[in-house]
Motif scaffolding. Structure first.
Motif, PDB file in Angstrom:
ATOM      1  N   VAL A   1       9.912  21.261  88.191  1.00 39.78           N
ATOM      2  CA  VAL A   1       9.557  21.408  89.605  1.00 39.78           C
ATOM      3  C   VAL A   1       9.614  20.052  90.311  1.00 39.78           C
ATOM      4  CG1 VAL A   1       7.712  22.081  91.180  1.00 39.78           C
ATOM      5  CG2 VAL A   1       8.171  23.456  89.144  1.00 39.78           C
ATOM      6  N   GLU A   2       9.121  19.021  89.659  1.00 39.25           N
ATOM      7  CA  GLU A   2       9.114  17.678  90.238  1.00 39.25           C
ATOM      8  C   GLU A   2      10.531  17.162  90.492  1.00 39.25           C
ATOM      9  OE1 GLU A   2       7.600  14.215  91.824  1.00 39.25           O
ATOM     10  OE2 GLU A   2       6.474  15.994  91.242  1.00 39.25           O
ATOM     11  N   HIS A   3      11.471  17.583  89.667  1.00 41.35           N
ATOM     12  CA  HIS A   3      12.862  17.128  89.795  1.00 41.35           C
ATOM     13  C   HIS A   3      13.768  18.243  90.311  1.00 41.35           C
ATOM     14  CE1 HIS A   3      12.326  13.174  87.991  1.00 41.35           C
ATOM     15  NE2 HIS A   3      11.428  13.752  87.217  1.00 41.35           N
ATOM     16  N   ALA A   4      13.239  19.072  91.174  1.00 38.78           N
ATOM     17  CA  ALA A   4      14.010  20.208  91.690  1.00 38.78           C
ATOM     18  C   ALA A   4      15.263  19.760  92.436  1.00 38.78           C
ATOM     19  CB  ALA A   4      13.135  21.064  92.598  1.00 38.78           C
ATOM     20  N   MET A   5      15.260  18.556  92.982  1.00 41.77           N
ATOM     21  CA  MET A   5      16.424  18.098  93.738  1.00 41.77           C
ATOM     22  C   MET A   5      17.552  17.608  92.831  1.00 41.77           C
ATOM     23  SD  MET A   5      14.254  15.500  93.087  1.00 41.77           S
ATOM     24  CE  MET A   5      12.941  15.648  94.226  1.00 41.77           C
ATOM     25  N   HIS A   6      17.293  17.452  91.539  1.00 36.30           N
ATOM     26  CA  HIS A   6      18.318  16.996  90.607  1.00 36.30           C
ATOM     27  C   HIS A   6      18.944  18.200  89.911  1.00 36.30           C
ATOM     28  CE1 HIS A   6      15.691  13.268  90.660  1.00 36.30           C
ATOM     29  NE2 HIS A   6      16.820  12.918  91.236  1.00 36.30           N
ATOM     30  N   LEU A   7      20.098  18.585  90.381  1.00 30.53           N
ATOM     31  CA  LEU A   7      20.772  19.779  89.863  1.00 30.53           C
ATOM     32  C   LEU A   7      20.961  19.712  88.358  1.00 30.53           C
ATOM     33  CD1 LEU A   7      22.276  22.438  90.430  1.00 30.53           C
ATOM     34  CD2 LEU A   7      24.337  21.076  90.808  1.00 30.53           C
ATOM     35  N   GLU A   8      21.421  18.575  87.865  1.00 30.55           N
ATOM     36  CA  GLU A   8      21.743  18.484  86.437  1.00 30.55           C
ATOM     37  C   GLU A   8      20.506  18.641  85.554  1.00 30.55           C
ATOM     38  OE1 GLU A   8      20.650  14.336  87.603  1.00 30.55           O
ATOM     39  OE2 GLU A   8      21.751  15.959  88.543  1.00 30.55           O
ATOM     40  N   LEU A   9      19.331  18.267  86.047  1.00 31.48           N
ATOM     41  CA  LEU A   9      18.119  18.374  85.242  1.00 31.48           C
ATOM     42  C   LEU A   9      17.603  19.808  85.145  1.00 31.48           C
ATOM     43  CD1 LEU A   9      16.193  15.153  86.316  1.00 31.48           C
ATOM     44  CD2 LEU A   9      17.689  15.510  84.334  1.00 31.48           C
ATOM     45  N   GLN A  10      18.142  20.702  85.938  1.00 34.02           N
ATOM     46  CA  GLN A  10      17.762  22.115  85.856  1.00 34.02           C
ATOM     47  C   GLN A  10      18.575  22.854  84.795  1.00 34.02           C
ATOM     48  OE1 GLN A  10      15.033  22.676  87.510  1.00 34.02           O
ATOM     49  NE2 GLN A  10      15.271  20.655  88.429  1.00 34.02           N
ATOM     50  N   TRP A  11      19.640  22.231  84.331  1.00 35.79           N
ATOM     51  CA  TRP A  11      20.544  22.874  83.376  1.00 35.79           C
ATOM     52  C   TRP A  11      20.207  22.437  81.957  1.00 35.79           C
ATOM     53  CZ3 TRP A  11      24.836  26.163  84.101  1.00 35.79           C
ATOM     54  CH2 TRP A  11      24.960  26.626  85.411  1.00 35.79           C
TER      55      TRP A  11
ATOM     56  N   LEU B   1      27.999  18.285  79.004  1.00 34.39           N
ATOM     57  CA  LEU B   1      28.719  18.508  80.260  1.00 34.39           C
ATOM     58  C   LEU B   1      27.784  18.927  81.390  1.00 34.39           C
ATOM     59  CD1 LEU B   1      31.913  20.313  78.967  1.00 34.39           C
ATOM     60  CD2 LEU B   1      31.738  17.966  79.819  1.00 34.39           C
ATOM     61  N   ALA B   2      26.732  19.656  81.068  1.00 31.11           N
ATOM     62  CA  ALA B   2      25.794  20.113  82.090  1.00 31.11           C
ATOM     63  C   ALA B   2      24.838  19.008  82.508  1.00 31.11           C
ATOM     64  CB  ALA B   2      24.993  21.312  81.578  1.00 31.11           C
ATOM     65  N   CYS B   3      24.364  18.214  81.556  1.00 35.86           N
ATOM     66  CA  CYS B   3      23.427  17.121  81.852  1.00 35.86           C
ATOM     67  C   CYS B   3      23.523  16.100  80.725  1.00 35.86           C
ATOM     68  CB  CYS B   3      22.001  17.646  81.982  1.00 35.86           C
ATOM     69  SG  CYS B   3      20.794  16.339  82.294  1.00 35.86           S
ATOM     70  N   VAL B   4      24.159  14.997  81.020  1.00 34.53           N
ATOM     71  CA  VAL B   4      24.367  13.968  80.000  1.00 34.53           C
ATOM     72  C   VAL B   4      23.039  13.497  79.422  1.00 34.53           C
ATOM     73  CG1 VAL B   4      25.271  11.650  79.579  1.00 34.53           C
ATOM     74  CG2 VAL B   4      26.548  13.233  81.006  1.00 34.53           C
ATOM     75  N   TYR B   5      22.022  13.363  80.273  1.00 36.65           N
ATOM     76  CA  TYR B   5      20.718  12.889  79.804  1.00 36.65           C
ATOM     77  C   TYR B   5      20.184  13.786  78.682  1.00 36.65           C
ATOM     78  CZ  TYR B   5      21.059  11.098  84.589  1.00 36.65           C
ATOM     79  OH  TYR B   5      21.494  10.541  85.747  1.00 36.65           O
ATOM     80  N   TYR B   6      20.172  15.080  78.941  1.00 35.06           N
ATOM     81  CA  TYR B   6      19.658  16.006  77.940  1.00 35.06           C
ATOM     82  C   TYR B   6      20.560  16.041  76.716  1.00 35.06           C
ATOM     83  CZ  TYR B   6      16.464  17.958  81.468  1.00 35.06           C
ATOM     84  OH  TYR B   6      15.485  18.141  82.411  1.00 35.06           O
ATOM     85  N   GLY B   7      21.858  15.915  76.916  1.00 33.65           N
ATOM     86  CA  GLY B   7      22.778  15.901  75.789  1.00 33.65           C
ATOM     87  C   GLY B   7      22.508  14.742  74.853  1.00 33.65           C
ATOM     88  N   VAL B   8      22.274  13.571  75.432  1.00 35.79           N
ATOM     89  CA  VAL B   8      21.965  12.393  74.624  1.00 35.79           C
ATOM     90  C   VAL B   8      20.628  12.586  73.904  1.00 35.79           C
ATOM     91  CG1 VAL B   8      21.384   9.936  74.731  1.00 35.79           C
ATOM     92  CG2 VAL B   8      23.352  10.806  75.989  1.00 35.79           C
TER      93      VAL B   8
END
Length: 157
Positions: free
Chosen positions: A78-88, A123-130
């Motif tokens: 919810v806090e990062h709702a503006m970051h599309l990639e963090l929702q994936w 591909l959806a979110c590099v941060y989460y992938g790492v």
């Protein structure tokens, strides 16, 4: 500025979302609608993926529903709702689901499925992938299990 544009190209890597949005953009769908569809779609698929993983692990519909709702409504999300990639984040629970299935019955097909889930998360979110494949301790449960599965497959031959 990259490519003489007014924004940084791929400053937040949303390659999967861009690929999904491209046909809609070409069809003339308003950009706001496309963004909102991708945002809500990311949250919904993440919740469904977590529900699937928890249902697979616990065989409980109630636990799966609670886990899916909790995963969709995380304060961080919810806090990062503006970051599309963090929702994936749907491919994180899907990676763990495919990994569980791979450990239960090692096959090349299940190994490829697990690898595809990791690739899709990158591909959806590099941060989460790492974070999915590399932890701060320079090792990961996923890497250890992948090594174990490779050993099992090699011993199977």
């Amino acid at each position: 500025m990259l490519f003489r544009s007014r924004t940084f190209a791929f400053s937040d890597a949303t390659l999967l979302q861009g690929t999904l949005a491209a046909p809609l953009i070409w069809a003339g769908v308003p950009l706001g609608l496309i963004y909102n569809l991708l945002l809500i779609g990311g949250i919904a698929t993440s919740a469904l993926a977590m529900m699937g993983l928890v249902r697979y692990l616990t065989r409980s519909h109630t636990a799966a529903l609670v886990a899916g709702v909790a995963f969709a409504a995380l304060p961080y999300r919810v806090e990062h709702a503006m970051h599309l990639e963090l929702q994936w984040s749907a491919f994180i629970p899907l990676t763990w689901w495919t990994l569980h299935r791979l450990v239960e019955q090692p096959t090349y097909r299940r190994g490829v499925a697990c690898g595809v889930m990791v690739a899709l998360q990158v591909l959806a979110c590099v941060y989460y992938g790492v974070l999915l494949v590399r932890s701060e301790e320079h090792t990961s449960e996923l890497q250890s299990l992948a090594y174990l599965v490779c050993r099992l497959l090699l011993e199977k031959k």
